[in-house]
Design an enzyme around this catalytic site. Structure first.
Site, PDB file in Angstrom:
ATOM      1  N   SER A  42      -7.123   6.360   1.554  1.00  0.00           N
ATOM      2  CA  SER A  42      -7.548   7.235   0.462  1.00  0.00           C
ATOM      3  C   SER A  42      -8.357   8.402   1.002  1.00  0.00           C
ATOM      4  CB  SER A  42      -8.401   6.446  -0.537  1.00  0.00           C
ATOM      5  OG  SER A  42      -9.020   7.331  -1.456  1.00  0.00           O
ATOM      6  N   HIS A  67      -3.118   8.090  -0.250  1.00  0.00           N
ATOM      7  CA  HIS A  67      -3.635   7.763  -1.572  1.00  0.00           C
ATOM      8  C   HIS A  67      -4.611   8.844  -2.000  1.00  0.00           C
ATOM      9  CE1 HIS A  67      -4.509   4.919  -4.832  1.00  0.00           C
ATOM     10  NE2 HIS A  67      -5.777   5.317  -4.728  1.00  0.00           N
ATOM     11  N   ASP A  92      -7.204   9.905  -5.018  1.00  0.00           N
ATOM     12  CA  ASP A  92      -7.973   9.488  -6.192  1.00  0.00           C
ATOM     13  C   ASP A  92      -8.402  10.713  -6.985  1.00  0.00           C
ATOM     14  OD1 ASP A  92      -8.169   6.562  -5.942  1.00  0.00           O
ATOM     15  OD2 ASP A  92      -9.199   7.016  -4.067  1.00  0.00           O
ATOM     16  N   MET A 135     -10.252  12.189 -10.149  1.00  0.00           N
ATOM     17  CA  MET A 135     -11.293  11.806 -11.111  1.00  0.00           C
ATOM     18  C   MET A 135     -11.732  13.035 -11.911  1.00  0.00           C
ATOM     19  SD  MET A 135     -13.617   9.411  -8.621  1.00  0.00           S
ATOM     20  CE  MET A 135     -12.872   8.293  -7.424  1.00  0.00           C
ATOM     21  N   HIS A 189      -3.501   8.483  -7.882  1.00  0.00           N
ATOM     22  CA  HIS A 189      -4.175   7.553  -8.789  1.00  0.00           C
ATOM     23  C   HIS A 189      -5.026   8.371  -9.754  1.00  0.00           C
ATOM     24  CE1 HIS A 189      -7.356   4.090  -9.140  1.00  0.00           C
ATOM     25  NE2 HIS A 189      -6.716   4.302 -10.276  1.00  0.00           N
ATOM     26  N   MET A 206      -7.581   8.685 -12.397  1.00  0.00           N
ATOM     27  CA  MET A 206      -8.716   8.071 -13.089  1.00  0.00           C
ATOM     28  C   MET A 206      -9.273   9.114 -14.039  1.00  0.00           C
ATOM     29  SD  MET A 206     -10.443   5.888 -10.002  1.00  0.00           S
ATOM     30  CE  MET A 206      -9.822   6.860  -8.624  1.00  0.00           C
ATOM     31  N   MET A 263      -7.950  -2.721  -9.434  1.00  0.00           N
ATOM     32  CA  MET A 263      -9.205  -2.241  -8.866  1.00  0.00           C
ATOM     33  C   MET A 263     -10.068  -3.442  -8.491  1.00  0.00           C
ATOM     34  SD  MET A 263      -8.979   1.016  -8.783  1.00  0.00           S
ATOM     35  CE  MET A 263     -10.668   1.275  -8.215  1.00  0.00           C
ATOM     36  N   ASP A 268      -7.179  -1.727  -4.604  1.00  0.00           N
ATOM     37  CA  ASP A 268      -8.014  -0.589  -4.229  1.00  0.00           C
ATOM     38  C   ASP A 268      -9.483  -0.949  -4.426  1.00  0.00           C
ATOM     39  OD1 ASP A 268      -9.248   1.832  -3.839  1.00  0.00           O
ATOM     40  OD2 ASP A 268      -8.138   2.917  -5.374  1.00  0.00           O
TER      41      ASP A 268
END
Length: 222
Positions: free
Chosen positions: A10, A35, A37, A39, A68, A70, A139, A177
């Site tokens: 990540s 990966h 993330d 947010m 991913h 979020m 998660m 993760d």
């Protein structure tokens, strides 16, 4: 059935001042996915990056981009993230009302479709979504920040999901993760995980090639 592990570093834990170089490290380590993330500061208490950053680093590696989300209202961003270079998109069950609709939308866009569950979210009802999933991301920390320790009570949840998928015989990957490192990777794999997301453990490693090789050597079933 033979299972082998995939490693997905990540970039949340990467040095953002030299992100292109950090992404190239993932390729040279023989890891499998990048990966990312994403947010929004609302669904989780942190803000990271969006489609422009993903688009900027896509040219640095041929590896699949595993995005991913979020974020709140993730379905409004699917097209932008696909255009920016996402090969796989995972959104949170807790962030949507119509998960099946959104999983189908992603597949129609020719993007691998994934759904993610926070630590406190149970597996109840997930069996109705598995036919529409390419992966389920569990998660093992509360999402929002890198560098957290794995919540040990989630390990049985991985095994339970593995049993559901094997019983229903759907080709769905289990991605995990949060807090994964060389010390617990094999245990998480043995519990049923297929894809291990690694942030701090990967980017803080002084020998990323040996790290990835060691995990791939031990995480294999015959």
């Amino acid at each position: 059935m033979k299972r082998t592990v995939k490693i997905a570093p990540s970039i949340l834990s990467a040095d953002f001042s030299m992100l292109g170089s950090e992404v190239r490290k993932i390729l040279s380590s023989n890891a499998d996915w990048v990966h990312l993330d994403v947010m929004d500061g609302h669904f989780v208490p942190n803000l990271t990056f969006g489609p422009p950053v993903i688009s900027a680093i896509k040219s640095q590696t041929p590896l699949p981009f595993d995005v991913h989300l979020m974020i709140e209202r993730p379905e409004e961003w699917f097209e932008k993230f696909k255009t920016s270079g996402a090969d796989r998109i995972t959104f949170h069950l807790e962030a949507v009302r119509h998960a099946q609709r959104h999983l189908t939308q992603l597949r129609e866009m020719k993007v691998a479709a994934g759904i993610s569950l926070n630590p406190q979210t149970g597996l109840d009802g997930l069996e109705y979504l598995l036919p529409f999933c390419d992966q389920v991301l569990l998660m093992t920390v509360n999402p929002g920040f890198g560098g957290q320790s794995l919540i040990e009570t989630i390990v049985p949840k991985i095994s339970k999901l593995r049993g559901m998928i094997d019983l229903m015989k759907f080709p769905v990957l289990i991605e995990v993760d949060g807090g994964i490192d060389a010390n617990n990777a094999q245990r998480i794999f043995n519990a049923g995980a297929d894809v291990l997301v690694m942030g701090s453990a990967f980017f803080n490693s002084k020998d990323q090639i040996s790290l990835v090789k060691g995990i791939k050597t031990t995480c294999i079933t015959l």
